[in-house]
Design an enzyme around this catalytic site. Sequence first.
Site, mmCIF file in Angstrom:
data_model
loop_
_atom_site.group_PDB
_atom_site.id
_atom_site.type_symbol
_atom_site.label_atom_id
_atom_site.label_comp_id
_atom_site.label_asym_id
_atom_site.label_seq_id
_atom_site.Cartn_x
_atom_site.Cartn_y
_atom_site.Cartn_z
ATOM 1 N N ALA A 91 0.303 3.517 3.743
ATOM 2 C CA ALA A 91 1.813 3.853 3.086
ATOM 3 C C ALA A 91 2.510 4.857 4.085
ATOM 4 O O ALA A 91 2.083 6.013 3.860
ATOM 5 C CB ALA A 91 1.931 4.033 1.641
ATOM 6 N N SER A 92 3.447 4.459 4.671
ATOM 7 C CA SER A 92 4.205 5.357 5.434
ATOM 8 C C SER A 92 3.668 5.629 6.430
ATOM 9 O O SER A 92 2.858 5.271 7.196
ATOM 10 C CB SER A 92 5.165 6.355 4.362
ATOM 11 O OG SER A 92 5.946 6.806 5.274
ATOM 12 N N LEU A 93 3.513 7.426 6.748
ATOM 13 C CA LEU A 93 2.869 7.827 7.597
ATOM 14 C C LEU A 93 1.303 7.614 7.566
ATOM 15 O O LEU A 93 0.514 7.495 8.379
ATOM 16 C CB LEU A 93 3.019 9.552 7.572
ATOM 17 C CG LEU A 93 2.077 10.277 8.393
ATOM 18 C CD1 LEU A 93 2.616 10.110 9.903
ATOM 19 C CD2 LEU A 93 2.151 11.918 8.245
#
Length: 316
Positions: A91-93
Site C-alpha cells: 500500500a503506497s510506499l
Amino acid sequence: MFSGQGSQYYHMGKALYSQNTVFRHWLSKLNDIVYNSAGISIIDEIYNQAKSKGDRFDNLIYTHPAIFMVEYSLVQVLIEQGIKPDYVLGASLGEFTAAAIAGVLSLEETLDCILKQVEVFEKYCQPGSMIAVIHNPDLYNQSAEIFLHSELAAVNYSSHFVISGHSSSLFDIEKYLKTEDMQFLTLPVKYGFHSTNIDPAEEEYKKFLRNFSFSFRKPEIPIISCSLSSWVTDISPEYFWNVVRQPIQFQKTIGKLEATRQFNYIDLGPSGTLASFVRNNLLDKGSASQIYDVLTPFDQEIKKLDKLNELKFKIK
C-alpha cells in the site's frame, strides 16, 4: 503486507534491532547502502536517543527509506524462520517493499528510487497534510467542507478513509471535524501524498524512472497492488509514481482477494495498521482468513515473532 507513509515512528523495531541478529544484519546492510548514496544514517535517526515514540517523525529523507528498511528487514526475519510469502501486498510506499521482495528491483535500485522520490518532493512540492477520518467514506462526497478542500487518498474499510491536500486546507478541515465531533487522526507526514499536492514532482520523477539504467523485472512472487486493486504481472516505470499518487483502494483490494480464497495476512509494516484494516474489512463476513501483525508501538514484536514461529506450520 507492507504499509507506507504515516505508519512510522521513532524506535520502531528497536527490540528486534537489539535482539534479533537477522533483523539487525539486514537493517545495517540497508543503512550502509543509504549512507553510501546519501551520506546519512537512517539507523541513527530511527533510534535517536533524544527522541521518544511520541515525537513526530516526518522528515522525509529519513522516514521514506526507514519504512522500507524496517519492512524489508522484517520479512527477511520471517523467511529465515521458514515463513515465505505466496503473495506480497503493498500500500503506497509499501509497494516498493513488495516489488523488492518479488525481485522486481534490487535493494540498491529500490533505495535509489525511494531517495530520488524524496529529492523531487522536497524540491518541487509545497507542504501538505493527510488526515485519517474514522467515518463512513460516503462522508467525503456528502460534506462540502471536506470534498471541496481535499482529495480522497484512501478507503481502508467501511468506517475509515484518508484525505490529502495542502496543509492550510486540511487545517481548516481539522477544525471542521472537531466542531462536528468526528474522530480523526492527522498523519505524521509533510506532503499530501495521493493528491495533486505532489503533482509538481511528477515530470522529473517519471523522467528518472524512464531513464533508469535497468529494466524492471517480472515479479518472482505475485504482487497485489492497492493502487490498482489487482495482481501486478508487468511493472512499467510509471507504476512507481502511481503507487504514491493514485488513491489507495485497500477495502476494494481485500474484497477482491477474499472472493477468491482464504488467506493468512501478515502485516510487516511498522504499526500493524494494515492488519487492523483487514480485521475491520472481514468483520461479520464469516471469513476463515487469519490475520497477524508483528510490529506495533507497544513493544510486543519478540512475542509476536515467537507466536508466528509456533504457528508457521499452520500458516503455510
